[in-house]
Write a protein that holds these residues in place. Structure first.
Motif, PDB file in Angstrom:
ATOM      1  N   ARG A 113      28.821  94.977  73.050  1.00  0.00           N
ATOM      2  CA  ARG A 113      29.581  94.063  73.883  1.00  0.00           C
ATOM      3  C   ARG A 113      28.694  92.915  74.358  1.00  0.00           C
ATOM      4  N   ILE A 114      29.317  91.765  74.503  1.00  0.00           N
ATOM      5  CA  ILE A 114      28.636  90.571  74.984  1.00  0.00           C
ATOM      6  C   ILE A 114      29.445  90.003  76.144  1.00  0.00           C
ATOM      7  N   VAL A 115      28.773  89.689  77.242  1.00  0.00           N
ATOM      8  CA  VAL A 115      29.394  88.967  78.347  1.00  0.00           C
ATOM      9  C   VAL A 115      28.614  87.667  78.509  1.00  0.00           C
ATOM     10  N   MET A 116      29.317  86.545  78.400  1.00  0.00           N
ATOM     11  CA  MET A 116      28.712  85.231  78.577  1.00  0.00           C
ATOM     12  C   MET A 116      29.263  84.632  79.857  1.00  0.00           C
ATOM     13  N   VAL A 117      28.374  84.231  80.746  1.00  0.00           N
ATOM     14  CA  VAL A 117      28.780  83.635  82.015  1.00  0.00           C
ATOM     15  C   VAL A 117      28.428  82.151  81.976  1.00  0.00           C
ATOM     16  N   PHE A 118      29.447  81.312  82.129  1.00  0.00           N
ATOM     17  CA  PHE A 118      29.268  79.863  82.045  1.00  0.00           C
ATOM     18  C   PHE A 118      29.147  79.294  83.458  1.00  0.00           C
ATOM     19  N   ALA A 155      19.926  87.433  79.075  1.00  0.00           N
ATOM     20  CA  ALA A 155      19.209  86.219  78.705  1.00  0.00           C
ATOM     21  C   ALA A 155      19.865  85.015  79.354  1.00  0.00           C
ATOM     22  N   TYR A 156      19.076  83.977  79.518  1.00  0.00           N
ATOM     23  CA  TYR A 156      19.550  82.749  80.131  1.00  0.00           C
ATOM     24  C   TYR A 156      19.332  81.616  79.149  1.00  0.00           C
ATOM     25  N   PHE A 157      20.413  80.907  78.826  1.00  0.00           N
ATOM     26  CA  PHE A 157      20.354  79.787  77.901  1.00  0.00           C
ATOM     27  C   PHE A 157      20.933  78.572  78.617  1.00  0.00           C
ATOM     28  N   GLY A 158      20.102  77.857  79.331  1.00  0.00           N
ATOM     29  CA  GLY A 158      20.580  76.686  80.069  1.00  0.00           C
ATOM     30  C   GLY A 158      21.601  77.082  81.116  1.00  0.00           C
ATOM     31  N   ASP A 159      22.835  76.674  80.905  1.00  0.00           N
ATOM     32  CA  ASP A 159      23.905  76.938  81.864  1.00  0.00           C
ATOM     33  C   ASP A 159      24.732  78.171  81.516  1.00  0.00           C
ATOM     34  N   VAL A 160      24.177  79.058  80.699  1.00  0.00           N
ATOM     35  CA  VAL A 160      24.893  80.268  80.289  1.00  0.00           C
ATOM     36  C   VAL A 160      23.980  81.484  80.470  1.00  0.00           C
TER      37      VAL A 160
END
Length: 188
Positions: A113-118, A155-160
């Motif tokens: 599962r993947i949860v992406m928070v914008f 993990a943190y990718f800029g604004d995500v």
């Protein structure tokens, strides 16, 4: 040694086996409800494992939750999945699909599962309209029926912010892969 025909055969087998992640039969509403139920279950699991994540999700502009099945055979990795992005301002859901492919060393299969928070509207809009990511992945997982262990990430990718965790599977892999997310025209 692996020749191009062998790699092609392995890749085709991976894609065939990963087709199991598709939504299957049912009406549009049935499929949407299945995805929303998966989303709710995944968020509950995330909040249980990482209690601070509830504030992160609830304070965001939006979030996406995805279910993915991945198979890695020697040097080829492939996976497919589905999910939904929720815009917190409008409460609108955008149903999406995903597929991934990569190369690297490994063996195994896993359901994760993947949860992406914008954290910005721009990041969420870019993801919904462009949906492409590329990156490396190294993990080890041995999980079945809530027993076992896996190495998982945040993990943190800029604004995500991205949270991943394995639902079930047995895998040891290190791959470079690309993942494509796109809007599901049937369900939107």
């Amino acid at each position: 040694m692996f020749t191009l025909p062998k790699i092609t055969t392995i890749a085709a087998l991976c894609l065939f086996l990963c087709a199991c992640a598709s939504m299957g039969e049912g009406s549009k509403q049935d499929k949407q409800q299945k995805i929303l139920s998966m989303k709710n279950d995944v968020l509950s699991q995330l909040y249980k494992q990482k209690p601070y994540s509830r504030k992160v999700v609830e304070g965001a502009k939006g979030y996406g939750v995805f279910s993915n099945a991945n198979i890695n055979l020697f040097v080829v990795s492939a996976g497919t999945g589905f999910g939904v992005v929720k815009n917190m301002a409008t409460q609108k859901h955008t149903y999406m699909n995903m597929a991934e492919g990569g190369i690297g060393l490994g063996m195994g299969a896993k359901d994760y599962r993947i949860v992406m928070v914008f954290h910005t509207q721009q990041a969420m809009d870019h993801f919904v309209h462009n949906g492409w990511t590329f990156g490396g992945n190294a993990d080890a997982a041995a999980v079945a029926s809530e027993k076992g262990a896996s190495i998982e990430g945040e993990a943190y990718f800029g604004d995500v912010t991205v949270y991943t965790f394995t639902e079930t599977g047995l895998a040891l892999q290190a791959t470079v892969k690309g993942t494509k997310f796109w809007v599901d025209t049937e369900l939107n």
